[in-house]
Design a protein around this motif. Structure first.
Motif, PDB file in Angstrom:
ATOM      1  N   GLU A   1       0.851  -1.194   0.000  1.00 51.12           N
ATOM      2  CA  GLU A   1       0.000   0.000   0.000  1.00 51.12           C
ATOM      3  C   GLU A   1       0.877   1.231   0.000  1.00 51.12           C
ATOM      4  N   GLY A   2       0.507   2.249  -0.760  1.00 51.48           N
ATOM      5  CA  GLY A   2       1.285   3.475  -0.842  1.00 51.48           C
ATOM      6  C   GLY A   2       2.063   3.535  -2.144  1.00 51.48           C
ATOM      7  N   THR A   3       2.991   4.485  -2.195  1.00 47.06           N
ATOM      8  CA  THR A   3       3.788   4.716  -3.401  1.00 47.06           C
ATOM      9  C   THR A   3       5.255   4.630  -3.053  1.00 47.06           C
ATOM     10  N   ASN A   4       6.007   3.827  -3.791  1.00 48.46           N
ATOM     11  CA  ASN A   4       7.440   3.714  -3.554  1.00 48.46           C
ATOM     12  C   ASN A   4       8.157   5.019  -3.904  1.00 48.46           C
ATOM     13  N   TRP A   5       9.268   5.257  -3.240  1.00 49.35           N
ATOM     14  CA  TRP A   5      10.167   6.351  -3.548  1.00 49.35           C
ATOM     15  C   TRP A   5      11.050   5.915  -4.715  1.00 49.35           C
ATOM     16  N   THR A   6      11.732   6.844  -5.350  1.00 49.51           N
ATOM     17  CA  THR A   6      12.754   6.470  -6.323  1.00 49.51           C
ATOM     18  C   THR A   6      14.082   7.080  -5.890  1.00 49.51           C
ATOM     19  N   ILE A   7      15.146   6.350  -6.176  1.00 50.80           N
ATOM     20  CA  ILE A   7      16.505   6.822  -5.913  1.00 50.80           C
ATOM     21  C   ILE A   7      17.199   6.939  -7.253  1.00 50.80           C
ATOM     22  N   ASN A   8      17.713   8.132  -7.539  1.00 49.17           N
ATOM     23  CA  ASN A   8      18.366   8.433  -8.802  1.00 49.17           C
ATOM     24  C   ASN A   8      19.853   8.122  -8.689  1.00 49.17           C
ATOM     25  N   LEU A   9      20.373   7.284  -9.581  1.00 50.91           N
ATOM     26  CA  LEU A   9      21.786   6.911  -9.560  1.00 50.91           C
ATOM     27  C   LEU A   9      22.569   7.557 -10.705  1.00 50.91           C
ATOM     28  N   ALA A  10      21.997   8.583 -11.351  1.00 49.62           N
ATOM     29  CA  ALA A  10      22.689   9.271 -12.446  1.00 49.62           C
ATOM     30  C   ALA A  10      24.023   9.823 -11.951  1.00 49.62           C
ATOM     31  N   GLY A  11      25.068   9.626 -12.735  1.00 48.15           N
ATOM     32  CA  GLY A  11      26.390  10.114 -12.375  1.00 48.15           C
ATOM     33  C   GLY A  11      27.180   9.157 -11.505  1.00 48.15           C
ATOM     34  N   ALA A  12      26.576   8.054 -11.095  1.00 53.15           N
ATOM     35  CA  ALA A  12      27.278   7.080 -10.262  1.00 53.15           C
ATOM     36  C   ALA A  12      28.232   6.241 -11.110  1.00 53.15           C
ATOM     37  N   GLN A  13      29.193   5.642 -10.464  1.00 53.80           N
ATOM     38  CA  GLN A  13      30.192   4.802 -11.125  1.00 53.80           C
ATOM     39  C   GLN A  13      30.032   3.357 -10.655  1.00 53.80           C
ATOM     40  N   ALA A  14      30.312   2.396 -11.539  1.00 52.98           N
ATOM     41  CA  ALA A  14      30.315   0.989 -11.139  1.00 52.98           C
ATOM     42  C   ALA A  14      31.353   0.798 -10.046  1.00 52.98           C
ATOM     43  N   GLY A  15      30.987   0.077  -9.002  1.00 50.57           N
ATOM     44  CA  GLY A  15      31.871  -0.117  -7.860  1.00 50.57           C
ATOM     45  C   GLY A  15      31.738   0.982  -6.825  1.00 50.57           C
ATOM     46  N   GLY A  16      31.041   2.056  -7.184  1.00 47.93           N
ATOM     47  CA  GLY A  16      30.811   3.150  -6.239  1.00 47.93           C
ATOM     48  C   GLY A  16      29.760   2.735  -5.220  1.00 47.93           C
ATOM     49  N   SER A  17      29.488   3.616  -4.296  1.00 47.07           N
ATOM     50  CA  SER A  17      28.513   3.277  -3.263  1.00 47.07           C
ATOM     51  C   SER A  17      27.697   4.501  -2.879  1.00 47.07           C
ATOM     52  N   PHE A  18      26.599   4.245  -2.198  1.00 44.95           N
ATOM     53  CA  PHE A  18      25.828   5.313  -1.575  1.00 44.95           C
ATOM     54  C   PHE A  18      25.366   4.822  -0.217  1.00 44.95           C
ATOM     55  N   THR A  19      25.039   5.770   0.654  1.00 45.04           N
ATOM     56  CA  THR A  19      24.665   5.453   2.028  1.00 45.04           C
ATOM     57  C   THR A  19      23.302   6.035   2.344  1.00 45.04           C
ATOM     58  N   ILE A  20      22.513   5.257   3.057  1.00 39.72           N
ATOM     59  CA  ILE A  20      21.246   5.725   3.614  1.00 39.72           C
ATOM     60  C   ILE A  20      21.412   5.717   5.127  1.00 39.72           C
ATOM     61  N   ALA A  21      21.233   6.875   5.747  1.00 37.21           N
ATOM     62  CA  ALA A  21      21.279   6.984   7.212  1.00 37.21           C
ATOM     63  C   ALA A  21      19.864   7.271   7.695  1.00 37.21           C
ATOM     64  N   VAL A  22      19.382   6.458   8.616  1.00 37.53           N
ATOM     65  CA  VAL A  22      18.049   6.637   9.183  1.00 37.53           C
ATOM     66  C   VAL A  22      18.224   6.992  10.652  1.00 37.53           C
ATOM     67  N   ALA A  23      17.843   8.222  11.014  1.00 36.68           N
ATOM     68  CA  ALA A  23      18.025   8.715  12.380  1.00 36.68           C
ATOM     69  C   ALA A  23      16.687   8.748  13.101  1.00 36.68           C
ATOM     70  N   VAL A  24      16.630   8.094  14.247  1.00 36.99           N
ATOM     71  CA  VAL A  24      15.475   8.133  15.134  1.00 36.99           C
ATOM     72  C   VAL A  24      15.984   8.561  16.510  1.00 36.99           C
ATOM     73  N   PRO A  25      16.115   9.884  16.717  1.00 35.85           N
ATOM     74  CA  PRO A  25      16.705  10.369  17.964  1.00 35.85           C
ATOM     75  C   PRO A  25      15.813  10.086  19.162  1.00 35.85           C
ATOM     76  N   GLU A  26      16.473   9.862  20.292  1.00 35.81           N
ATOM     77  CA  GLU A  26      15.750   9.657  21.537  1.00 35.81           C
ATOM     78  C   GLU A  26      15.077  10.965  21.951  1.00 35.81           C
ATOM     79  N   PRO A  27      13.925  10.880  22.612  1.00 31.65           N
ATOM     80  CA  PRO A  27      13.254  12.101  23.058  1.00 31.65           C
ATOM     81  C   PRO A  27      14.163  12.996  23.907  1.00 31.65           C
ATOM     82  N   GLU A  28      15.090  12.402  24.663  1.00 29.96           N
ATOM     83  CA  GLU A  28      15.998  13.199  25.487  1.00 29.96           C
ATOM     84  C   GLU A  28      16.890  14.092  24.620  1.00 29.96           C
ATOM     85  N   THR A  29      17.181  13.654  23.394  1.00 29.07           N
ATOM     86  CA  THR A  29      18.009  14.455  22.485  1.00 29.07           C
ATOM     87  C   THR A  29      17.332  15.788  22.209  1.00 29.07           C
ATOM     88  N   TYR A  30      16.017  15.746  21.961  1.00 30.27           N
ATOM     89  CA  TYR A  30      15.285  16.981  21.727  1.00 30.27           C
ATOM     90  C   TYR A  30      15.289  17.861  22.978  1.00 30.27           C
TER      91      TYR A  30
END
Length: 189
Positions: free
Chosen positions: A138-167
């Motif tokens: 259900e819902g709509t998928n996101w797209t990730i654009n890899l234009a300009g990337a090189q074979a053997g290269g990499s990309f990183t996804i960081a998902v941050a869920v800060p603790e309430p105390e951080t705020y």
């Protein structure tokens, strides 16, 4: 003759098999189960403690210049409510934004995205599941654009869920800076 037919069948099977979208080469901060295949980047991310999870993906030649469909299921198994989540891309960018949803127990009070980030805020704090894209169909998928990337290269996804105390610490720090600035202004005035 049978060996030639067997070899030809193996070559045909590998050629017809869908290419792996990207390869998850490292992860930290949360348990990850990858469901990526073909042109789909999909994973489940299970947080037992709050913080930041980092996932690094390596590209092969078939990925270059392509766009990946992306979805993720983010589970909060910490027992703590999270006020928000931020997902940041490094080495790639979002193409088309997709949907962000919860399992319905908490409301999304605000959300947004840019080429490098997607974020959402919750009320009350999210204690269960977050759906980025359509991991459950259900819902709509996101797209990730890899234009300009090189074979053997990499990309990183960081998902941050800060603790309430951080705020709370951040707000307390901002309040102290405000008090100091006000005192400095009074001394000058």
């Amino acid at each position: 003759m049978k060996h030639h037919l067997l070899a030809a069948a193996l070559v045909a099977a590998f050629a017809a098999a869908p290419a792996q979208a990207v390869t998850l080469t490292s992860s930290s901060g949360a348990a990850v189960t990858s469901y990526s295949s073909g042109s789909l980047l999909a994973y489940d991310l299970d947080f037992t403690t709050l913080g930041t999870a980092s996932l690094t993906f390596t590209l092969d030649a078939a990925d270059i210049g392509s766009t990946l469909s992306f979805n993720a299921l983010v589970r909060n198994l910490s027992g703590l409510g999270i006020d928000g989540v931020t997902m940041t891309l490094t080495g790639a960018s979002f193409g088309e934004p997709g949907s962000i949803a919860t399992d319905g127990f908490q409301a999304i009070t605000a959300s947004g995205s840019s080429a490098q980030q997607a974020w959402a805020r919750f009320s009350p704090g999210l204690t269960t599941d977050l759906y980025l894209g359509a991991p459950l169909g259900e819902g709509t998928n996101w797209t990730i654009n890899l234009a300009g990337a090189q074979a053997g290269g990499s990309f990183t996804i960081a998902v941050a869920v800060p603790e309430p105390e951080t705020y709370a610490l951040m707000l307390a720090g901002m309040a102290l800076v405000g008090v100091a600035a006000r005192r400095a202004h009074r001394v000058k005035g």
